[in-house]
Structure formats: structure tokens, C-alpha cells
Design an enzyme around this catalytic site. Sequence first.
Site, PDB file in Angstrom:
ATOM      1  N   GLY A 233      14.187 -44.499  17.303  1.00  0.00           N
ATOM      2  CA  GLY A 233      14.825 -44.666  16.004  1.00  0.00           C
ATOM      3  C   GLY A 233      13.893 -45.031  14.872  1.00  0.00           C
ATOM      4  CD  GLU A 270      14.281 -45.041  25.206  1.00  0.00           C
ATOM      5  OE1 GLU A 270      14.007 -44.665  26.349  1.00  0.00           O
ATOM      6  OE2 GLU A 270      15.442 -45.190  24.795  1.00  0.00           O
ATOM      7  N   GLY A 272      10.822 -40.834  19.520  1.00  0.00           N
ATOM      8  CA  GLY A 272      10.557 -39.394  19.589  1.00  0.00           C
ATOM      9  C   GLY A 272      10.046 -38.911  18.237  1.00  0.00           C
ATOM     10  NE  ARG A 273      13.995 -38.864  13.155  1.00  0.00           N
ATOM     11  CZ  ARG A 273      14.808 -37.821  13.092  1.00  0.00           C
ATOM     12  NH1 ARG A 273      14.435 -36.731  12.453  1.00  0.00           N
ATOM     13  NH2 ARG A 273      16.007 -37.881  13.656  1.00  0.00           N
ATOM     14  CB  CYS A 348      24.916 -12.805   7.495  1.00  0.00           C
ATOM     15  SG  CYS A 348      23.765 -11.477   7.823  1.00  0.00           S
ATOM     16  CE1 TYR A 377      15.639 -35.590  18.411  1.00  0.00           C
ATOM     17  CE2 TYR A 377      14.367 -36.778  16.764  1.00  0.00           C
ATOM     18  CZ  TYR A 377      14.990 -36.731  17.992  1.00  0.00           C
ATOM     19  OH  TYR A 377      14.940 -37.830  18.810  1.00  0.00           O
TER      20      TYR A 377
HETATM   21  C1  LIG Z   1      17.070 -39.779  20.797  1.00  0.00           C
HETATM   22  C2  LIG Z   1      16.760 -40.988  21.546  1.00  0.00           C
HETATM   23  C3  LIG Z   1      15.497 -41.583  21.428  1.00  0.00           C
HETATM   24  C4  LIG Z   1      14.461 -41.109  20.433  1.00  0.00           C
HETATM   25  O1  LIG Z   1      14.922 -41.358  19.153  1.00  0.00           O
HETATM   26  P1  LIG Z   1      14.000 -41.102  17.857  1.00  0.00           P
HETATM   27  O2  LIG Z   1      14.945 -41.327  16.734  1.00  0.00           O
HETATM   28  O3  LIG Z   1      13.519 -39.703  17.947  1.00  0.00           O
HETATM   29  O4  LIG Z   1      12.897 -42.076  17.921  1.00  0.00           O
HETATM   30  C5  LIG Z   1      15.220 -42.682  22.213  1.00  0.00           C
HETATM   31  N1  LIG Z   1      16.137 -43.168  23.089  1.00  0.00           N
HETATM   32  C6  LIG Z   1      17.361 -42.631  23.216  1.00  0.00           C
HETATM   33  C7  LIG Z   1      18.313 -43.206  24.179  1.00  0.00           C
HETATM   34  C8  LIG Z   1      17.716 -41.514  22.459  1.00  0.00           C
HETATM   35  O5  LIG Z   1      18.929 -40.996  22.581  1.00  0.00           O
END
Ligand SMILES: *Cc1c(COP(=O)(O)O)cnc(C)c1O
Length: 403
Positions: A233, A270, A272-273, A348, A377
Site C-alpha cells: 500500500g 509486502e 508491489g506498486r 471502439c 498494475y
Molecule cells: C495488493 C496487495 C499488496 C501489494 O499492494 P501495493 O499497493 O501494490 O503495495 C500487498 N498485500 C496484499 C494482501 C495485497 O492484496
Amino acid sequence: MNPKVIHLIHELRENSKAPICAYIYDLDGIRQQVRSMLNTLPERTSLFYAIKANPDKRIIEALLPLVNGFEVASAGELLKVREVSESVPVLFGGPGKKDYELELAISKDVAYIHVESLLELRKLILLARERTKDVHILLRVNLRTDTLPQTKIQMGGRPSPFGLDEQFIEEAVSILKEAGNTYVHLSGFHFHSLSNNLQADLHADMVQYYLQKVAVWKDKYDLHIQVINAGGGIGVSYDGSSGFDWQRFTALLAQIRTVAGLETTELYFEPGRVVVADHGYYAVEIVDIKRSQGQYFAVVRGGTHHNRLPASWGHNHPFHVVPLESWPYPFPRPEIKQEKVTIVGELCTPKDRLHADAAVERLRVGDVLVFEKSGAYCWTISHHDFLGHPHPEFYYLTGGDHE
Ligand SMILES: *Cc1c(COP(=O)(O)O)cnc(C)c1O
């Protein structure tokens, strides 16, 4: 703008007449990003990469030597990580895990399964017992909004299909006790309460709140807590405002880690973004520029079927114009100067919009737009085959060169 990306686009033009449509992932940039994140991470804190942000195998391979492991949310994602490494630690989360996913998690030696419901817990106890295999779990808890620090909560803090409400922890603990606390071991808790948070102080407050909550549960239920996973997050700014201050966040974290009773607990993140967003580029060629009822539209080879993020969030995705000089036709090249233009894709549907009313100095058919911050994403959440246009090409920048 990354000069290596601009260089690659010129090379692509020289090598082919086909309209440019490509994702370019800067693997060096991603590695650099993670190294600098690790630099300031306090002790007993680990960084996992949530592959759903971008599950490209080359990215997983690039991160393998750097991160503590990977977070996956499906059997498919788990197998993807296991293709790259049989032994790297994996965290397995996600609502609605099927029996085959739980079985796979057990057989592929996932480090921690994030248990998201009491039914899931019961199934897991049964499956682990049948296989006589030890399984370590973190209970995912969905805290209430009114108790969470004020922020843009997206995944938790309100009624949610993710995780368990706090009131069910007691029942989870007694289910485990009834099972004799064999095979399935509660090692800690998992939280993932928000998405794209740009405020370091709020993030630190939230983590502190998690720790305080766990300290209470630890005493109340007499638990041995090894791990607290504070989720992902961490935000990325798409509108030019300042991004998440990682240095400040990690400095605050170092202070928070002293919460009573949890001094030896491992803290996991954990994200991602934030790991990949800034190092992915979506490059698309302008195939037409038209004027309709006083407004300019530039149509690109590509669109939201490759990069759905701007449509999904309803935002204007930042881009950079790369002028290319070739124009092979005997008629004039359409061009606009100092105008506002809406960038749309080849689909379209009016939803296929990447940026509305962008101010451009000059834009010509045949120029290339590079949509920055397209590493997370973007490709992975898109409906690739809607309308049947060819997929983009994928390039990887590594060691000063590309492949
Ligand atoms: C999507 C998700 C993440 C990664 O979230 P980011 O916003 O990309 O950092 C981590 N843990 C869980 C459980 C998720 O669903």
C-alpha cells in the site's frame, strides 16, 4: 525521462516500420529502487515483493537476489515464483482460497499462509493433518475504520471480504486449540488496510497501531508471535505531487519497533506498486490526430487494453513526447502545436482514454508517447484481447543495454 528508453525507441523506429507499441521495463532501475529501500530498513524488518503489481518473470528473476521473498495471491502466482526459485520464501494471501490452492501452498512449502476466514482455517487444519505437514499461518485481520489512522482506506477498515474482523480472532485461536495446535501454527498476524498511501507519517502511525493491537492479542490469547506482516500500500504519485518519503518512513519505523513485548518479532512489508511503478514505460505511436467539435484527439497504437490503470482510476496518466522524424507518405504530416489534446487508444469505446486535455508543445502523427509510471498494475490488470489488436512488445533494460 530515462535516456535509455528514448534511445531504445529510436532504435525500434530504425529497425521496423510497424507502429511502435511496447512495454519497456528497466530492470536496473527496479533493482536500484529495492537496494535503496533496503538501505534504510531497520533490523528485523523484511521486504517481500507482491507480484500481483507486475508478475513478469524477468522482474521476479531480477528481484530474487535482493528481496526476502515474494507475496502471491493465487496458485498461478505461486507457480510463477516457484518456476524462478524452488526455495525462496513465499507468502500466500487472498480471499476465497480453493482446496487445490491450499494443497499447493502446503506442497510448495509456502513460508506463511495468510488465513482470511474461519472456514479456510478449518480446511487448512484438515489438509495439513492429512499430509502430516507443518504449516505456519498469519491471520489476516481487518481492523475497523474508526480505529485506524485517518487515511484513504481502500482494502480494510470497513466491511470487507478480506481477512477476519478482530472479534473472530478468539474463535480462530480456539479452533487451533481444539485441533491440538498440531500441524497448523499461528505465527502472527497480517494486515493490508490501504492502497497507494503517499503519506509516510500516516503509514508509520498505521504500523504502530498494528503493533499495539498485536501486543494486546498476544497477551490476551497467550500467543507466541514471530511475524507481523504490515502489507503493502505504499503509494506512487501519478500527478506530479511528491511521492512517499521512504527515508522518513523507515526513520519513524526504527522508533516504532520498540513496542513492548514485540522487540524480537519480525516485521514484514509486502509492497508491489512502489517497487516497480516508476520503472515501467508504455510507449505508443500516434497513428492519427483529429479535431472534433473543437477538441483535439490523438489516437495511439495501443490503449487501455494494454494499460487500464488510467481508466480504472479515472486519472490522467503522465506521459512524455518522443519526437520521431520519419514520415514516409507523400502528403503532409498532421501536427498540432501548443494545443490541448486528449490521448485515446485504438479501441471502439469512449472509455479507452489515457489522458484528457493534455497540454502539448507539439504533437505529430508518428511521434511516440511514453507513458511513465507504467510498471505496476498496468499491463497485468488490462483486458488484453478485447478487440483483438496485437499485444505490445516487451523490452528489458539491463546492465546498460536492452534485451
Ligand atoms: C495488493 C496487495 C499488496 C501489494 O499492494 P501495493 O499497493 O501494490 O503495495 C500487498 N498485500 C496484499 C494482501 C495485497 O492484496
